[in-house]
Design an enzyme around this catalytic site. Structure first.
Site, PDB file in Angstrom:
ATOM      1  N   LEU A  44       0.902  -1.204   0.064  1.00 18.42           N
ATOM      2  CA  LEU A  44       0.108  -0.048   0.032  1.00 18.42           C
ATOM      3  C   LEU A  44       0.643   1.380  -0.039  1.00 18.42           C
ATOM      4  O   LEU A  44       1.875   1.649   0.648  1.00 18.42           O
ATOM      5  CB  LEU A  44      -0.949  -0.115   1.073  1.00 18.42           C
ATOM      6  CG  LEU A  44      -1.849   0.943   1.346  1.00 18.42           C
ATOM      7  CD1 LEU A  44      -3.220   0.577   1.805  1.00 18.42           C
ATOM      8  CD2 LEU A  44      -1.218   2.025   2.393  1.00 18.42           C
ATOM      9  N   ASP A  47       0.019   8.853   1.745  1.00 20.28           N
ATOM     10  CA  ASP A  47       0.440  10.098   1.378  1.00 20.28           C
ATOM     11  C   ASP A  47       1.701  10.344   0.758  1.00 20.28           C
ATOM     12  O   ASP A  47       2.700   9.683   1.152  1.00 20.28           O
ATOM     13  CB  ASP A  47       0.684  10.986   3.013  1.00 20.28           C
ATOM     14  CG  ASP A  47      -0.661  10.640   3.976  1.00 20.28           C
ATOM     15  OD1 ASP A  47      -1.688   9.879   3.324  1.00 20.28           O
ATOM     16  OD2 ASP A  47      -0.537  11.039   5.106  1.00 20.28           O
ATOM     17  N   GLN A  63       4.285   7.324   2.071  1.00 19.01           N
ATOM     18  CA  GLN A  63       3.856   6.682   3.154  1.00 19.01           C
ATOM     19  C   GLN A  63       3.874   4.808   2.282  1.00 19.01           C
ATOM     20  O   GLN A  63       2.787   4.854   1.400  1.00 19.01           O
ATOM     21  CB  GLN A  63       2.504   6.826   3.709  1.00 19.01           C
ATOM     22  CG  GLN A  63       2.676   8.014   4.522  1.00 19.01           C
ATOM     23  CD  GLN A  63       3.262   7.639   5.968  1.00 19.01           C
ATOM     24  OE1 GLN A  63       2.663   6.991   6.838  1.00 19.01           O
ATOM     25  NE2 GLN A  63       4.372   7.921   5.989  1.00 19.01           N
ATOM     26  N   ARG A 167       0.005  15.306  14.308  1.00 20.66           N
ATOM     27  CA  ARG A 167       1.009  14.647  13.301  1.00 20.66           C
ATOM     28  C   ARG A 167       1.028  15.255  11.982  1.00 20.66           C
ATOM     29  O   ARG A 167       0.307  16.294  11.631  1.00 20.66           O
ATOM     30  CB  ARG A 167       0.393  13.095  13.086  1.00 20.66           C
ATOM     31  CG  ARG A 167      -0.895  13.038  12.378  1.00 20.66           C
ATOM     32  CD  ARG A 167      -0.957  11.208  12.080  1.00 20.66           C
ATOM     33  NE  ARG A 167      -2.618  11.185  11.776  1.00 20.66           N
ATOM     34  CZ  ARG A 167      -3.478  10.544  12.585  1.00 20.66           C
ATOM     35  NH1 ARG A 167      -3.044  10.417  13.879  1.00 20.66           N
ATOM     36  NH2 ARG A 167      -4.447  10.519  12.236  1.00 20.66           N
ATOM     37  N   ASP A 168       2.096  14.982  11.136  1.00 26.61           N
ATOM     38  CA  ASP A 168       2.233  15.215   9.670  1.00 26.61           C
ATOM     39  C   ASP A 168       2.955  16.720   9.813  1.00 26.61           C
ATOM     40  O   ASP A 168       2.243  17.601   8.988  1.00 26.61           O
ATOM     41  CB  ASP A 168       0.886  15.303   8.934  1.00 26.61           C
ATOM     42  CG  ASP A 168       0.172  14.086   8.911  1.00 26.61           C
ATOM     43  OD1 ASP A 168       0.835  13.204   9.346  1.00 26.61           O
ATOM     44  OD2 ASP A 168      -1.274  13.899   8.846  1.00 26.61           O
ATOM     45  N   GLU A 221      -5.433  16.352   9.288  1.00 20.63           N
ATOM     46  CA  GLU A 221      -4.343  15.817   8.985  1.00 20.63           C
ATOM     47  C   GLU A 221      -3.707  16.440   7.689  1.00 20.63           C
ATOM     48  O   GLU A 221      -4.374  17.296   7.073  1.00 20.63           O
ATOM     49  CB  GLU A 221      -4.730  14.406   8.240  1.00 20.63           C
ATOM     50  CG  GLU A 221      -5.243  13.385   9.336  1.00 20.63           C
ATOM     51  CD  GLU A 221      -5.458  12.016   8.787  1.00 20.63           C
ATOM     52  OE1 GLU A 221      -5.487  10.863   9.718  1.00 20.63           O
ATOM     53  OE2 GLU A 221      -5.848  11.830   7.821  1.00 20.63           O
TER      54      GLU A 221
HETATM   55  C1  FRU Z   1      -3.262  10.524   6.205  1.00 19.82           C
HETATM   56  C2  FRU Z   1      -2.434   9.756   7.323  1.00 19.82           C
HETATM   57  C3  FRU Z   1      -1.421  10.727   8.092  1.00 19.82           C
HETATM   58  C4  FRU Z   1      -0.640   9.795   8.674  1.00 19.82           C
HETATM   59  C5  FRU Z   1      -0.424   8.989   7.656  1.00 19.82           C
HETATM   60  C6  FRU Z   1      -0.410   7.479   8.188  1.00 19.82           C
HETATM   61  O1  FRU Z   1      -3.701   9.684   5.200  1.00 19.82           O
HETATM   62  O2  FRU Z   1      -3.288   9.344   8.416  1.00 19.82           O
HETATM   63  O3  FRU Z   1      -2.137  11.460   8.950  1.00 19.82           O
HETATM   64  O4  FRU Z   1       0.570  10.347   8.917  1.00 19.82           O
HETATM   65  O5  FRU Z   1      -1.573   8.824   7.029  1.00 19.82           O
HETATM   66  O6  FRU Z   1       0.191   6.568   7.186  1.00 19.82           O
END
Ligand code: FRU
Length: 486
Positions: A44, A47, A63, A167-168, A221
């Protein structure tokens, strides 16, 4: 296969080569693999992360959970490009390896500092009771791709009143120092965009939540603060946003707020416009952007959404990144359009005969760009991924007299979570000519209306016989068809 929590969070080193080979074989058999979009080799992708220009190349991370099409122990996979079109996997990934990121190296950003690329990301940690902790972490990538993690977090806990949904981090240069923009949630479950500042990337001072007079749902996010063409643009993903405060149908929207400026002293946007969806289609999330050394503001998003089911899950892979788009502001409006380099993908050009009331059927490889110019007071449709009869297809229909555009993905053997709606409607100017640009790639399609004033992104999964493009119009229109290839 049933994905248990233990499997999702199993350390990477415990997956053996035979297992990976099996997934690779399964992925190779997929007829929905993309030709010119960034997609995961296995497993998978979600982001985009760390999008930046460094050491003569564009760098992009994403990701990744490489072991299956599920959200599990996330790492950053690294790809790089010299032209924003051809992306190759590179050395330099971020894998969970410390007590600060044991349950995932979550999303973040990249910024060149001195001779290195500084990467900021969220370390996701779960304790024995599966309670979440989030740390904002730093890492340095050298020119040879070697990445060294900082040993201590940049920020080791959420500010008071903010939960572990923190996060992020996006780090940007601002005035004499830096800002870090982070997605968050308050203890009463309201989304927030949190702002920190620093002189030298070491000590981070909390400036509080950005004052935003909008519904931001229960959690934000992937926020991004950008400065372009004298304006300020905030991109964000508010989850749980009330559909009364924003008209959207996707499970979660990717939105933006355009403002005149960011006011540091009061931590707010100056004269913001109302929040809007960034994409009026079905599948776009977690867009991230930065300004490149030539001053272009470049964005890329995840074509996919959390918590949805896609048919490639059965084939061991899921999702892709969007084309890289240039963001511009025209007459106070945001435009998003694939970067000019996308034209390098064109292999051949053909003018399609689009006479009034005549059905034009073109056999395709489902890998093309289509540019259509439609006159005012005209009705018609474009059937993408169509079978020979036109019954099964992703259907884009327009009426330039009424000013309506509709994208319908209900005519399919592989419906995608129909409870979130199978059509999307967009407004176009009434009784004006219309320009459409479509980028079709095997199981995904990006549609740009009037130079990118509106964008609709949609996944669609055709059967092997759905390889036609069928055009119909009540008035003579112009259509140019380009086969695209890497
Ligand atoms: C958004 C998210 C982010 C997080 C990441 C984890 O799609 O949920 O907030 O950092 O994906 O994979």
């Amino acid at each position: 296969m049933e994905w248990t929590q233990e499997m999702r969070y199993r350390p990477y080193r415990e997956w053996d080569d035979d297992y990976i080979k099996k997934v690779e074989t399964c992925v190779k058999q997929s007829t929905w693999r993309l030709n010119y979009h960034v997609q995961p080799e296995t497993g998978l992708l979600n982001d985009p992360n760390g999008f930046s220009f460094f050491n003569g190349k564009w760098h992009l991370f994403y990701q990744s959970f490489p072991f299956g099409p599920v959200h599990g122990l996330k790492s950053w996979h690294h790809v790089a490009s010299k032209d924003l079109i051809h992306w190759e996997s590179e050395e330099g990934t971020i894998e969970p390896s410390s007590s600060y990121d044991s349950h995932g190296a979550y999303s973040g950003s990249g910024i060149p500092v001195g001779e290195e690329l500084f990467l900021a990301y969220t370390g996701n940690v779960r304790d024995e009771a599966w309670e979440r902790q989030s740390y904002q972490l730093g890492a340095w990538m050298a020119a040879d791709g070697n990445i060294e993690k900082e040993s201590n977090p940049l920020i080791d806990q959420p500010p008071a009143g903010i939960t572990a949904h923190f996060r992020d981090p996006q780090i940007i240069r601002y005035k004499e120092g830096y800002l870090m923009i982070i997605g968050g949630q308050t203890t009463v479950e309201k989304g927030e965009v949190l702002v920190f500042s620093s002189k030298e990337l070491t000590e981070w001072e909390y400036q509080g939540p950005m004052k935003i007079d909008e519904d931001l749902g229960f959690m934000v996010e992937c926020p991004n603060l950008l400065f372009l063409e004298g304006k300020t643009l905030l991109l964000l993903c508010p989850q749980g946003l009330d559909k009364k405060s924003l008209n959207y149908q996707n499970i979660y929207p990717n939105t933006y707020i355009l403002a005149e400026d960011y006011l540091e002293s009061t931590n707010e946007l100056k004269n913001p416009q109302t929040q809007r969806v960034l994409d009026e289609g079905f599948d776009l999330y977690a867009t991230q952007a930065f300004t490149d050394p030539d001053g272009r503001c470049l964005s890329v998003g995840w074509i996919g959404l959390p918590e949805m089911h896609y048919p490639t899950f059965e084939e061991g892979w899921a999702h892709s990144l969007s084309l890289v788009k240039e963001l511009t502001i025209r007459e106070g409006k945001l435009y998003q359009y694939p970067v000019i380099e996308t034209t390098y993908l064109r292999q051949s050009e053909e003018v399609l005969d689009l006479a009034a009331m005549v059905k034009n059927v073109t056999e395709t490889t489902n890998t093309y760009e289509l540019q259509v110019a439609i006159p005012a007071d005209c009705q018609g449709s474009i059937r993408i991924f169509s079978d020979s009869t036109g019954e099964q297809a992703l259907v884009l229909s327009y009426d330039t007299a009424k000013g309506t555009l509709q994208l319908d993905r209900s005519k399919t053997q592989y419906p995608l979570d129909p409870e979130f709606g199978e059509t999307r409607e967009s407004r176009i100017p009434v009784n004006e000519s219309l320009k459409l640009a479509l980028f079709v790639d095997r199981s995904t399609c990006e549609i740009f209306v009037n130079g990118g004033k509106t964008v609709l992104t949609a996944n669609y999964y055709p059967t092997e016989t759905q390889t036609n493009l069928v055009l119909q119009s009540t008035k003579q229109s112009n259509a140019k068809y380009y086969v695209l290839e890497k």
